[in-house]
Design a protein around this motif. Structure first.
Motif, mmCIF file in Angstrom:
data_model
loop_
_atom_site.group_PDB
_atom_site.id
_atom_site.type_symbol
_atom_site.label_atom_id
_atom_site.label_comp_id
_atom_site.label_asym_id
_atom_site.label_seq_id
_atom_site.Cartn_x
_atom_site.Cartn_y
_atom_site.Cartn_z
ATOM 1 N N LYS A 177 -4.303 -11.576 -13.142
ATOM 2 C CA LYS A 177 -3.897 -10.284 -13.697
ATOM 3 C C LYS A 177 -4.057 -9.172 -12.672
ATOM 4 C CE LYS A 177 -4.902 -7.356 -17.725
ATOM 5 N NZ LYS A 177 -5.815 -7.188 -18.899
ATOM 6 N N ILE A 178 -5.102 -9.265 -11.851
ATOM 7 C CA ILE A 178 -5.310 -8.271 -10.783
ATOM 8 C C ILE A 178 -4.254 -8.429 -9.703
ATOM 9 C CG2 ILE A 178 -6.933 -7.446 -9.031
ATOM 10 C CD1 ILE A 178 -9.192 -8.537 -10.813
ATOM 11 N N LEU A 179 -3.960 -9.679 -9.346
ATOM 12 C CA LEU A 179 -3.003 -9.929 -8.268
ATOM 13 C C LEU A 179 -1.602 -9.434 -8.614
ATOM 14 C CD1 LEU A 179 -4.134 -13.489 -7.135
ATOM 15 C CD2 LEU A 179 -4.390 -11.342 -5.900
ATOM 16 N N LYS A 180 -1.301 -9.292 -9.880
ATOM 17 C CA LYS A 180 -0.001 -8.744 -10.264
ATOM 18 C C LYS A 180 0.132 -7.272 -9.891
ATOM 19 C CE LYS A 180 0.684 -11.861 -14.227
ATOM 20 N NZ LYS A 180 0.903 -11.939 -15.695
ATOM 21 N N LEU A 181 -1.003 -6.595 -9.699
ATOM 22 C CA LEU A 181 -0.976 -5.161 -9.406
ATOM 23 C C LEU A 181 -1.343 -4.832 -7.966
ATOM 24 C CD1 LEU A 181 -2.812 -3.830 -12.612
ATOM 25 C CD2 LEU A 181 -0.355 -3.960 -12.222
ATOM 26 N N VAL A 182 -2.062 -5.734 -7.310
ATOM 27 C CA VAL A 182 -2.636 -5.408 -6.006
ATOM 28 C C VAL A 182 -1.543 -5.216 -4.951
ATOM 29 C CG1 VAL A 182 -2.868 -7.791 -5.195
ATOM 30 C CG2 VAL A 182 -4.510 -6.055 -4.467
ATOM 31 N N LYS A 183 -1.827 -4.350 -3.993
ATOM 32 C CA LYS A 183 -0.931 -4.109 -2.859
ATOM 33 C C LYS A 183 -1.757 -4.210 -1.593
ATOM 34 C CE LYS A 183 2.243 -1.157 -5.474
ATOM 35 N NZ LYS A 183 2.871 0.180 -5.595
ATOM 36 N N LEU A 184 -1.481 -5.240 -0.793
ATOM 37 C CA LEU A 184 -2.260 -5.513 0.411
ATOM 38 C C LEU A 184 -1.611 -4.851 1.616
ATOM 39 C CD1 LEU A 184 -2.970 -9.295 -0.253
ATOM 40 C CD2 LEU A 184 -4.436 -7.344 -0.759
ATOM 41 N N SER A 185 -2.453 -4.507 2.578
ATOM 42 C CA SER A 185 -1.968 -3.742 3.736
ATOM 43 C C SER A 185 -1.585 -4.625 4.916
ATOM 44 C CB SER A 185 -3.049 -2.745 4.182
ATOM 45 O OG SER A 185 -4.269 -3.439 4.469
ATOM 46 N N GLY A 186 -2.052 -5.867 4.951
ATOM 47 C CA GLY A 186 -1.807 -6.705 6.111
ATOM 48 C C GLY A 186 -1.166 -8.027 5.760
ATOM 49 N N PHE A 187 -0.405 -8.569 6.735
ATOM 50 C CA PHE A 187 0.287 -9.831 6.514
ATOM 51 C C PHE A 187 -0.700 -10.986 6.391
ATOM 52 C CE2 PHE A 187 2.448 -13.618 8.318
ATOM 53 C CZ PHE A 187 3.423 -13.758 7.350
ATOM 54 N N LYS A 188 -1.812 -10.905 7.100
ATOM 55 C CA LYS A 188 -2.814 -11.967 7.027
ATOM 56 C C LYS A 188 -3.409 -12.063 5.622
ATOM 57 C CE LYS A 188 -7.010 -13.697 9.268
ATOM 58 N NZ LYS A 188 -8.028 -13.450 10.333
ATOM 59 N N LEU A 189 -3.688 -10.899 5.032
ATOM 60 C CA LEU A 189 -4.219 -10.885 3.668
ATOM 61 C C LEU A 189 -3.196 -11.443 2.683
ATOM 62 C CD1 LEU A 189 -5.953 -7.371 3.579
ATOM 63 C CD2 LEU A 189 -6.808 -9.536 4.472
ATOM 64 N N THR A 234 -5.381 -0.617 -11.321
ATOM 65 C CA THR A 234 -4.547 0.224 -12.186
ATOM 66 C C THR A 234 -4.584 1.674 -11.729
ATOM 67 O OG1 THR A 234 -5.035 -1.249 -14.047
ATOM 68 C CG2 THR A 234 -4.145 0.918 -14.573
ATOM 69 N N CYS A 235 -5.744 2.140 -11.287
ATOM 70 C CA CYS A 235 -5.905 3.529 -10.825
ATOM 71 C C CYS A 235 -5.514 3.701 -9.368
ATOM 72 C CB CYS A 235 -7.353 3.976 -11.021
ATOM 73 S SG CYS A 235 -7.933 3.911 -12.721
ATOM 74 N N ASP A 236 -5.000 2.634 -8.750
ATOM 75 C CA ASP A 236 -4.557 2.678 -7.356
ATOM 76 C C ASP A 236 -5.694 3.059 -6.409
ATOM 77 O OD1 ASP A 236 -2.671 2.234 -5.423
ATOM 78 O OD2 ASP A 236 -1.934 4.300 -5.393
ATOM 79 N N CYS A 237 -6.900 2.586 -6.707
ATOM 80 C CA CYS A 237 -8.016 2.836 -5.793
ATOM 81 C C CYS A 237 -8.648 1.521 -5.336
ATOM 82 C CB CYS A 237 -9.061 3.741 -6.442
ATOM 83 S SG CYS A 237 -9.738 3.139 -7.999
ATOM 84 N N LEU A 238 -7.866 0.426 -5.410
ATOM 85 C CA LEU A 238 -8.353 -0.866 -4.940
ATOM 86 C C LEU A 238 -7.854 -1.068 -3.513
ATOM 87 C CD1 LEU A 238 -9.723 -3.582 -5.439
ATOM 88 C CD2 LEU A 238 -7.567 -4.428 -6.398
ATOM 89 N N LYS A 239 -8.773 -1.023 -2.563
ATOM 90 C CA LYS A 239 -8.452 -1.172 -1.141
ATOM 91 C C LYS A 239 -9.139 -2.429 -0.618
ATOM 92 C CE LYS A 239 -6.437 2.843 -1.488
ATOM 93 N NZ LYS A 239 -4.964 2.915 -1.581
#
Length: 962
Positions: free
Chosen positions: A419-431, A388-393
């Motif tokens: 619920k987390i996966l609805k917000l998460v933004k992953l950086s790589g195609f593999k992930l 939510t705080c956009d600090c999940l890397k």
């Protein structure tokens, strides 16, 4: 102080005969019997004011003349009851007690405190009395505090706010009593300081420092409860100190944080929990100190920046060691309460530093494997806060542990992960690929998670539109129809991939990159997908979106600014940013169908005609989709039983309410498998009642339940179980066995109830149920461990329950083995019901009767799925509770496709001598499995009835002579 409320007397007496109370009050003037009678009169709402006035005068004289402390105690208690229950006497009682010499510590400190409680309680209800209380002065309160009575001192410290003391007197008393020899007094004083810190009444910085440092001293107290209170006080006054010094805000905040970290290794679990709860409230901390809490080795950055102040040498080592690994120790603590609180504290600290959030994430991934569900759930909630705080890397090393909870056995864990996966933004195609595979595996393993999994896939795809476009070719291959032109609807993977694919355009990607056929296929699952996307768009908006994408070779490319959606949702049309092209969805009408799916007609569609044929074919399979939904809900209910056993009834009721809301999306009158829907609703209601009954027998509540409430719940539960057994035809043997298990559990709970009456009747019913179970088991049904044990110990149950003082451990051992089972219902399930109407009858148009003579009531009756051998009765109930039963002979009516419709004139014989009255009519079906001796109606049913319709009220009026 003592509670002034007692149980209301049932006495209807309104006077003390001649008030035989002594006129000269010695120590024995008011006997215990007299006091009890006075209390009953005070609490009785029918007692006249004249009697109450006599009581008041009697109690006042007793207060003035008696010196017996026991009598005075009871007198004050009665005066308090009089003032609280009779507002007109409040001021009189106040003046009487206020003027009495008891308000001094000369006679008894306890009596003085009790008298003070009486006048303050009245002043709290009557603001006009407040000045008179203030006249007592702060000195009187202080003198009572220093009295010899420990209980009085404790009560005064815990209720100091009620006495409107000056702030500086309050803080002086609290600080003074933090040095009291009794630990309970020190704790009460510290709690008083905590409450005072929130009033903002103290502005002097030296006084604030004094409170803070006194609390710091007590962090080393010998008593656990005192140290726990000291932690709360250090946090409260530390925050006040930080707020009063903006220039040194960070320095003071770091100091408070370090002091709290020093308690993270305390020997007491309670203190450690308080320490981590307090850490969560710190708003500013230096980054190097935060990082140090996650490392047991003193970091070089702490030494370089000297964040622990200007200390050096041994003092620095002490402070550094208290901070080093503080949060890490909490996350590794042997007690789950500490681990949970430490995880919770991370949820607020992560926003203070990006580096700290990254290090904390590494630790949280390990916590996701914790043995305790509540700790794993808290860890996921902390990760959700990071997202939510956009600090999940998230990194590749995290993915295995992070996606593991998707296959957890606990539903709440899986739900929190999605619920987390609805917000998460992953950086790589593999992930991205790993996450999609995990979500697909989740929905394949747990069909009951379908709606939430679809929602997670949709949100996840919308956040990763570029990656979805990259795999769209693979998706198309997996969802291609067979050579016969049919989609595999039984494969939940196909539906999940469709949800993922249709989400891409909403991320800003050009819809032309997604084949239009994917959107066409998604239309065939409209009802199923829309139920999962209720938080995003309505069903009509979803249909508009899918229909436009399916008939277009591509939508105009629109640059999407950050924070904007590609398609504005919640409106009847979708408009792009170019002024020369407006797409109107009003041209695509939606025709709702019986099975919950939709038939959409698109003008100028370029798709082949075989797609329309495919839609029609799939529409016929919608009934199977509904049944699958019902079975998924029943499977989801099975997972709720551990929550029932743990006593978390509120969460169980919340989840059952969610299931009922899901069922509410289906129309009972239009969906073909109405029996399946009705059974599922009835089953949910039964589990709700069983959960409430079960909660009364938990260890913490066994002695506290109200008999009336429990008996009422048992009655409702019996009724629901009876209806489950007789109003549904075509239940599978497994479902029937499980319903019988629920009946067995209910009977055992009844036998376990201490005050159970009619145990012999319950035992007879239990024996009959076991016999029915044994016949099912002979037909090859696999029994549960609970059933095996009940059948095994049936003789012992009969013996134990028949004794006057039965041993409850046998029943408890059997109940511990019970759990809800998963079973399947099918479309062949028939719902037995009835409709009853009395035409042209209402309050303005009653049926006329002659008192003492029978009156005929014309009833229109419709019966559904009722066999001719069924024994039906018309129950007629008057307002006074008297009942008349009439037998309905089904052989006189014809069956037409499961329905019987006929008129019946019901004679009512007990017409009263009244101008008008009402009768309530209802149709009931005899339950042949019930004890024939349990119901005794002359000429009526021999067994208990299961009612098939709602009661119909009939209005009757006497014929006027003249």
């Amino acid at each position: 102080m003592e509670d002034h409320h007692g149980s209301t007397s049932t006495s209807t007496s309104t006077a003390i005969p001649s008030l035989h109370l002594a006129t000269s009050f010695g120590d024995e003037a008011l006997s215990s019997q007299t006091l009890a009678r006075i209390r009953a009169l005070i609490l009785n709402p029918s007692t006249p004011d004249s009697t109450l006035s006599s009581i008041f005068q009697t109690l006042t004289r007793s207060l003035e003349l008696t010196r017996n402390s026991v009598v005075l105690h009871h007198t004050l208690k009665l005066l308090s009851d009089l003032s609280s229950h009779r507002a007109q006497f409040s001021r009189l009682v106040f003046d009487s007690v206020r003027a009495n010499s008891l308000l001094s510590s000369a006679l008894s400190t306890r009596l003085a405190a009790q008298a003070l409680d009486v006048v303050v309680s009245i002043a709290e209800r009557d603001p006009a009395s407040v000045p008179a209380v203030d006249d007592l002065g702060d000195g009187f309160f202080a003198s009572l505090c220093f009295g010899p009575s420990l209980s009085v001192r404790l009560w005064l410290l815990r209720n100091a706010e009620r006495f409107r003391l000056r702030s500086y007197l309050s803080i002086t008393l609290f600080l003074g009593f933090t040095k009291d020899p009794y630990p309970c007094v020190r704790k009460a004083a510290l709690d008083g300081l905590v409450r005072l810190s929130g009033s903002n009444a103290i502005e002097d910085e030296d006084m604030i420092r004094g409170c803070y440092y006194r609390a710091v001293e007590l962090l080393r107290d010998m008593e656990d409860t005192v140290r726990s209170a000291a932690v709360r006080a250090v946090c409260a006054w530390g925050l006040v100190l930080v707020a009063t010094n903006p220039e040194t805000r960070i320095q003071f905040s770091d100091e408070v944080f370090v002091k709290l970290c020093s308690m993270a290794r305390d020997m007491s679990v309670e203190v450690r929990v308080e320490a981590f709860s307090a850490l969560r409230k710190i708003e500013v901390v230096s980054e190097d100190i935060l990082l140090q809490t996650l490392s047991k080795r003193v970091l070089g950055i702490v030494k370089e920046k000297k964040s622990l102040g200007q200390c050096c040498g041994e003092q620095f080592e002490i402070l550094a060691s208290s901070v080093a690994g503080a949060l890490l120790h909490g996350l590794e603590d042997e007690f789950f309460e500490v681990r949970k609180t430490a995880c919770h504290s991370l949820s607020t600290l992560i926003v203070l530093s990006t580096d700290f959030a990254l290090e904390a994430l590494n630790l949280l991934m390990d916590i996701l494997n914790d043995d305790t569900v509540i700790v794993r759930l808290q860890a996921l909630e902390t990760v959700h806060c990071m997202a939510t705080c956009d600090c999940l890397k998230l990194q590749e090393k995290h993915m295995h542990l992070f996606l593991g909870p998707l296959v957890d056995k606990d539903f709440s864990i899986r739900c929190a992960t999605r619920k987390i996966l609805k917000l998460v933004k992953l950086s790589g195609f593999k992930l991205f690929n790993l996450t999609v595979d995990a979500l697909l595996d989740n929905v394949a393993r747990y069909p009951e998670d379908e709606f939430d999994s679809f929602s997670a896939l949709f949100h996840f795809g919308r956040n990763h539109g570029k990656f979805v476009v990259c795999i769209v070719e693979d998706i198309s291959q997996q969802i291609e129809p067979t050579h016969e032109g049919k989609l595999d609807f039984d494969n939940v993977r196909v539906a999940a991939l469709l949800v993922l694919a249709i989400s891409a355009p909403l991320s800003g990607e050009n819809a032309s990159k997604i084949p239009p056929t994917i959107f066409s296929y998604a239309v065939t699952l409209l009802g199923r997908i829309s139920n999962a996307l209720t938080d995003v768009m309505s069903q009509s908006d979803l249909l508009d979106y899918l229909s436009q994408c399916s008939r277009s070779t591509g939508l105009p490319v629109v640059e999407v600014k950050e924070g904007e959606q590609r398609f504005p949702l919640g409106k009847g049309n979708i408009q792009d940013t170019s002024n020369d092209d407006i797409i109107d969805f009003a041209a695509a009408p939606l025709q709702q169908k019986i099975d919950g799916t939709s038939e959409t007609q698109f003008p100028d569609m370029d798709e082949p005609r075989k797609l329309e044929t495919s839609l029609l074919d799939h529409k016929l399979e919608a009934q199977d989709e509904v049944i699958k939904t019902m079975n998924a809900i029943i499977a989801r209910v099975k997972d709720l039983w551990p929550l029932v056993q743990s006593g978390d009834v509120h969460e169980v009721l919340r989840m059952l309410r969610s299931c009922r809301e899901e069922l509410a999306t289906f129309d009972l009158n239009s969906i073909a498998p109405a029996g399946v829907l009705a059974f599922t609703l009835q089953y949910l209601q039964t589990i709700k009642l069983l959960s409430k009954v079960w909660s009364h027998f938990l260890a913490s509540k066994f002695l506290a339940y109200r008999m009336g409430t429990l008996d009422l719940l048992f009655g409702k539960l019996d009724k629901r179980l009876r209806e489950l057994r007789v109003t549904f035809i075509g239940l599978s043997k497994e479902a029937e066995l499980h319903v019988l298990e629920l009946v067995l559990v209910t009977y055992i709970l009844r036998l376990l109830k201490v005050e159970t009456c009619c145990k012999h009747a319950t035992l007879r019913k239990l024996s009959g149920t076991i016999s029915r179970m044994e016949s099912l088991l002979k037909r090859g049904v696999q029994p549960s461990n609970f059933v095996i044990e009940v059948v095994k110990f049936s003789a012992e149950i009969q013996t134990s329950a028949s004794e006057d003082s039965c041993d409850p451990y046998l029943f408890k051992r059997l109940l511990a083995m019970f759990c809800l089972k998963e079973f399947l219902v099918c479309g062949r399930l028939k719902y037995v019901k009835a409709e009853l109407d009395v035409p042209n009858n209402e309050s303005e148009n009653p049926i006329h009767f002659v008192s003492g003579l029978p009156v005929g009531i014309t009833c229109q009756i419709t019966l559904c799925n009722i066999l001719v051998e069924t024994r039906l009765w018309l129950k007629m109930t008057m307002d006074d509770g008297s009942t008349q039963f009439l037998f309905l002979d089904l052989s006189l009516s014809k069956d037409c496709n499961g329905y019987r419709r006929f008129s019946f004139v019901a004679p009512f014989y007990r017409t009263p001598k009244a101008v008008c009255f009402t009768i309530r009519l209802c149709i009931g079906m005899e339950c042949p499995f019930e004890d024939a001796h349990s119901v005794k109606h002359c000429g009526g049913p021999k067994h208990e009835l299961a009612y098939l319709c709602k009661e119909r009220e009939v209005f009757l009026s006497m014929i006027c002579k003249g």
